[in-house]
Design a protein around this motif. Structure first.
Motif, PDB file in Angstrom:
ATOM      1  N   SER B  22       0.800  -1.369   0.144  1.00  0.00           N
ATOM      2  CA  SER B  22       0.047  -0.022   0.097  1.00  0.00           C
ATOM      3  C   SER B  22       0.939   1.295  -0.016  1.00  0.00           C
ATOM      4  O   SER B  22       0.630   2.290  -0.539  1.00  0.00           O
ATOM      5  N   TYR B  43      -4.407 -14.104  -8.250  1.00  0.00           N
ATOM      6  CA  TYR B  43      -3.968 -13.061  -8.978  1.00  0.00           C
ATOM      7  C   TYR B  43      -2.832 -13.526 -10.072  1.00  0.00           C
ATOM      8  O   TYR B  43      -3.094 -13.052 -11.122  1.00  0.00           O
ATOM      9  N   PRO B  64      -2.851  -3.523  -2.316  1.00  0.00           N
ATOM     10  CA  PRO B  64      -3.188  -2.261  -1.655  1.00  0.00           C
ATOM     11  C   PRO B  64      -3.713  -2.224  -0.307  1.00  0.00           C
ATOM     12  O   PRO B  64      -3.795  -1.396   0.540  1.00  0.00           O
ATOM     13  N   ASN B  65      -4.039  -3.334   0.312  1.00  0.00           N
ATOM     14  CA  ASN B  65      -4.478  -3.364   1.659  1.00  0.00           C
ATOM     15  C   ASN B  65      -3.180  -3.869   2.744  1.00  0.00           C
ATOM     16  O   ASN B  65      -3.616  -4.084   3.770  1.00  0.00           O
ATOM     17  N   HIS B  67       0.416  -3.009   4.206  1.00  0.00           N
ATOM     18  CA  HIS B  67       1.207  -2.124   4.611  1.00  0.00           C
ATOM     19  C   HIS B  67       2.661  -2.811   4.524  1.00  0.00           C
ATOM     20  O   HIS B  67       2.972  -4.084   4.958  1.00  0.00           O
ATOM     21  N   VAL B 111      -3.086  -7.837  15.315  1.00  0.00           N
ATOM     22  CA  VAL B 111      -4.261  -7.454  14.530  1.00  0.00           C
ATOM     23  C   VAL B 111      -4.073  -7.061  13.152  1.00  0.00           C
ATOM     24  O   VAL B 111      -4.849  -7.486  12.092  1.00  0.00           O
ATOM     25  N   ILE B 114      -3.110 -10.419  11.287  1.00  0.00           N
ATOM     26  CA  ILE B 114      -4.234 -11.113  11.033  1.00  0.00           C
ATOM     27  C   ILE B 114      -5.103 -10.403   9.968  1.00  0.00           C
ATOM     28  O   ILE B 114      -5.549 -11.105   8.941  1.00  0.00           O
ATOM     29  N   SER B 115      -5.192  -9.154   9.973  1.00  0.00           N
ATOM     30  CA  SER B 115      -6.121  -8.375   8.832  1.00  0.00           C
ATOM     31  C   SER B 115      -5.142  -8.556   7.581  1.00  0.00           C
ATOM     32  O   SER B 115      -5.933  -9.144   6.636  1.00  0.00           O
ATOM     33  N   ASN B 118      -5.635 -12.309   6.445  1.00  0.00           N
ATOM     34  CA  ASN B 118      -7.089 -12.583   6.034  1.00  0.00           C
ATOM     35  C   ASN B 118      -7.347 -12.139   4.772  1.00  0.00           C
ATOM     36  O   ASN B 118      -7.761 -12.871   3.820  1.00  0.00           O
ATOM     37  N   TYR B 119      -6.741 -10.952   4.409  1.00  0.00           N
ATOM     38  CA  TYR B 119      -6.824 -10.373   2.920  1.00  0.00           C
ATOM     39  C   TYR B 119      -5.964 -11.138   2.059  1.00  0.00           C
ATOM     40  O   TYR B 119      -6.531 -11.600   0.967  1.00  0.00           O
ATOM     41  N   LEU B 126      -2.472 -17.146   9.367  1.00  0.00           N
ATOM     42  CA  LEU B 126      -3.778 -16.652  10.026  1.00  0.00           C
ATOM     43  C   LEU B 126      -3.960 -17.490  11.172  1.00  0.00           C
ATOM     44  O   LEU B 126      -4.369 -16.881  12.280  1.00  0.00           O
ATOM     45  N   GLU B 127      -3.951 -19.027  10.853  1.00  0.00           N
ATOM     46  CA  GLU B 127      -4.026 -19.723  12.075  1.00  0.00           C
ATOM     47  C   GLU B 127      -3.001 -19.384  13.427  1.00  0.00           C
ATOM     48  O   GLU B 127      -3.359 -19.170  14.467  1.00  0.00           O
ATOM     49  N   ASN B 130      -3.806 -15.900  14.996  1.00  0.00           N
ATOM     50  CA  ASN B 130      -5.193 -16.025  15.411  1.00  0.00           C
ATOM     51  C   ASN B 130      -4.829 -16.849  16.867  1.00  0.00           C
ATOM     52  O   ASN B 130      -5.198 -16.320  17.945  1.00  0.00           O
TER      53      ASN B 130
END
Lengths: 513, 177
Positions: B22, B43, B64-65, B67, B111, B114-115, B118-119, B126-127, B130
């Protein structure tokens, strides 16, 4: 523009569009036509400062601000990404504020179209739009309308204001003073003398006066940052630290599913969004054993599967054991861990002399969860054995086997000598052996106390259901190939007469911790 | 993948893929690593099907999501991905894993991770993250969890009271804050 005098007469105001209609422009803010609340949303980007912001203003039909939000992300986004993120935030905020119907309104036609499914969103925001839709789906009803920039000034100001914010600032039941003026301008064109002066308290750090000197503002921000850092160190993490609200509910559910059933039950009391996540079937499906459906199908109460939620199934199975395999076993869940527990009922055990009525009799007791228990009338050769396939037990779990029993007041033959208990698999591996004494009293061996080097003899404990239990041994279920666990209790060496024992069965439960 | 033969270099391990975050940072990562991110994989495959000849391996995949700071940590996690996320065999092993999870920083960092995971549809990550976040709230009081995440318990007092009574067993014996 719309004047205050138009407020009672919405037919005249520019038209709003529902989820299926096409978009029409609205230049000034007008009250919501669908439902009681309107949620205005705007995103702002500031590439120089490397961050982005969102502003959300929720107003009721009178135009009163119900709640407002100014949120900042510590990374720059493109215009469309910021706008989409703002929408996602707006929907989440609406949810958290607790409104059930909302009309979302923003200035980006692209996002307005995307959330209504009228146009496919740019790939970069697909999942953000999905996030919006996920949050919005929790509202009873929602609509979308598009507004020209000048009508969306209050939300825009809050989005801009985000640059002075650490994490986010939310106003509930009050109006941020920095948008008061804009609220009047965006709504009223002719009448200007309306006073909505309200006390404005900030719940988090923010700079109130946008006109103050920039350097002063910077300094203030630095001070705030330092203060916050100190505070944070002192009291763990703060809102801007974890920012759990940035995560979709599915993610929160995922996190909760990595805790324990007990944690998940407590998480329900944390906040509504946690409750929604912690009560979801996704979480409780993970806590239930993978074969719970097959086990319930073997029971006399298969209707448990029809309970409306997995959480209810879980609690039902942990609070009330079910009889399976023709009442020969009782099954339940360990409430804290969700591991499988069984009682091998007396009828499931092989009891030497068990079918000879002079030695053992079969009775039914009202205080037993199984239909028939075995009562020892008189034997010298005492031997009972239970078998269970290891595939039925929870994997990677240490389990303890207990004899569940009672002693009649007339019982004899259990004080001495101790019984031999063994637990182990048929297919090899360690067999756990120990000496147990079914009698509650300390044994007295010809008036002598036990010598210290004598092996430890375990004693029965009283259970909540009135029965006694004694630990026979433990077993770690590695998994892998199927094996048979064998649990045996015997006293055949000394061969005294024994009588007055009532056997409910052998219970297998995971160890704590 | 049907068109691996298009790749002039038969050793796929050395193929690189460029990811753009991003904040417009470029990351050149090994294909094997990038393919752990299902979003990237998707993609990449679409892109390959569309115009292999035109772009070839020089494709830059925009994220883009995500950083750059977060992506860097995800990639480093990828590289030393634990052999398996399977349930720990014993208590000791579990403790070691817990320690390892603790290294991934503050709840805020988690967070973010994870975010992003997830994306990117990065399942192992993720596991792991989490679980790392779950470690922080395990056996903690409701008040602690609220403070931890900076959220308010906006239930009606009687509603919360009723719930606590109904599930009293879940509120017993939690850790001290």
């Amino acid at each position: 523009g719309v004047s205050i005098s138009d407020l009672g007469c919405w037919n005249k105001s520019p038209r709003f569009v529902g989820a299926s209609g096409k978009i029409e422009m609205i230049s000034g803010w007008v009250p919501p036509r669908h439902g009681p609340f309107k949620v205005n949303i705007d995103g702002a980007v500031c590439s120089k400062r490397k961050h982005a912001g969102a502003g959300v203003v929720i107003r009721d039909r009178e135009g009163e601000v119900v709640a407002a939000l100014s949120k900042r992300w510590e990374y720059p986004l493109g215009a469309i990404e910021a706008e989409a993120k703002a929408w996602e935030t707006g929907a989440l905020f609406a949810r958290e504020v607790g409104i059930s119907e909302a009309e979302f309104e923003g200035g980006s036609l692209g996002v307005c179209n995307a959330v209504q499914g009228l146009a496919s969103p740019p790939s970069s925001v697909v999942n953000v739009i999905a996030g919006f839709l996920d949050h919005a789906s929790h509202l009873r009803q929602w609509k979308v309308s598009h507004i020209k920039r000048q009508g969306n000034v209050p939300a825009h100001l809050l989005a801009q204001h985000a640059q002075h914010v650490v994490g986010y600032v939310a106003w509930l039941g009050e109006c941020p003073s920095l948008i008061e003026h804009a609220l009047l301008v965006s709504r009223i064109t002719r009448k200007t003398k309306i006073n909505i002066k309200r006390v404005c308290k900030y719940q988090a750090v923010s700079i109130e006066d946008p006109t103050c000197d920039v350097r002063e503002r910077e300094r203030e921000r630095e001070r705030d940052k330092r203060r916050r850092r100190k505070k944070r160190r002192k009291e763990m993490k703060q809102s801007s630290g974890a920012e759990i609200s940035a995560l979709p509910e599915g993610c929160i559910a995922n996190i909760v599913s990595f805790t324990t059933p007990k944690d998940a039950c407590r998480a329900c009391a944390v906040s509504p969004i946690f409750r929604a996540a912690a009560e979801s079937n996704a979480v409780w499906e993970r806590f239930l054993p993978s074969d719970y459906q097959a086990i319930i199908a073997r029971s006399s109460s298969p209707d448990i599967l029809n309970l409306p939620s997995k959480k209810q199934i879980y609690l039902r199975l942990s609070d009330n054991p079910i009889l399976i395999d023709d009442n020969k076993k009782s099954f339940f869940l360990d409430k804290l861990s969700g591991k499988k527990c069984y009682l091998l009922a007396a009828r499931d055990l092989s009891i030497v002399w068990g079918s000879t009525p002079e030695y053992w009799s079969w009775v039914s007791l009202p205080e037993s969860r199984i239909p028939e228990v075995a009562e020892l009338l008189d034997v010298c050769w005492f031997e009972i054995c239970g078998k269970v396939s290891t595939s039925m037990l929870s994997l990677k779990t240490n389990s303890v086997a207990y004899l569940v029993f009672k002693l009649r007041s007339t019982a004899y033959g259990f004080d001495d000598p101790p019984f031999k208990a063994s637990v182990g698999t048929i297919g090899g591996g360690e067999v756990y052996e120990r000496s147990v004494c079914l009698d509650l009293e300390e044994p007295i061996l010809d008036g002598q106390i036990l010598l210290p080097e004598q092996p430890h003899i375990s004693r029965p404990k009283r259970r909540k259901d009135g029965w006694l239990e004694i630990e026979l041994g433990e077993f770690f279920n590695e998994g892998g190939q199927d094996d048979e666990l064998q649990i045996r209790l015997m006293e055949v060496e000394v061969g005294r007469w024994k009588s007055g024992l009532v056997v409910e069965g052998i219970e297998i439960r995971p160890t704590m911790g | 993948m049907s068109n691996t033969s298009e790749n002039p270099n038969p050793s796929s391990s050395s193929a690189k893929i460029t990811l753009k975050t991003s904040d417009n940072e470029l990351f050149e990562v090994e294909e094997a690593v990038a393919m752990k991110f299902c979003t990237v994989k998707q993609y990449f495959e679409d892109e390959k099907d569309n115009d292999v000849a035109a772009r070839g391996s020089s494709t830059v995949i925009p994220l883009p999501n995500v950083h750059s700071a977060v992506l860097a940590r995800l990639i480093s996690y990828c590289k030393k991905l634990p052999q398996s996320n399977a349930v720990a065999d014993n208590h000791e092993e579990e403790e070691t894993k817990k320690k390892e999870r603790k290294q991934y920083g503050t709840p805020g960092d988690l967070v973010d991770l994870i975010s992003a995971a997830n994306y990117l549809d990065f399942k192992e990550g993720l596991e792991f993250f989490n679980q790392a976040l779950a470690d922080h709230i395990q056996n903690k009081s409701v008040e602690y969890v609220r403070k931890f995440f900076g959220i308010k318990g906006d239930f009606e007092p009687h509603e919360e009271e009723k719930y606590r009574e109904e599930y009293a067993w879940a509120f017993e014996g939690v850790d001290e804050d």
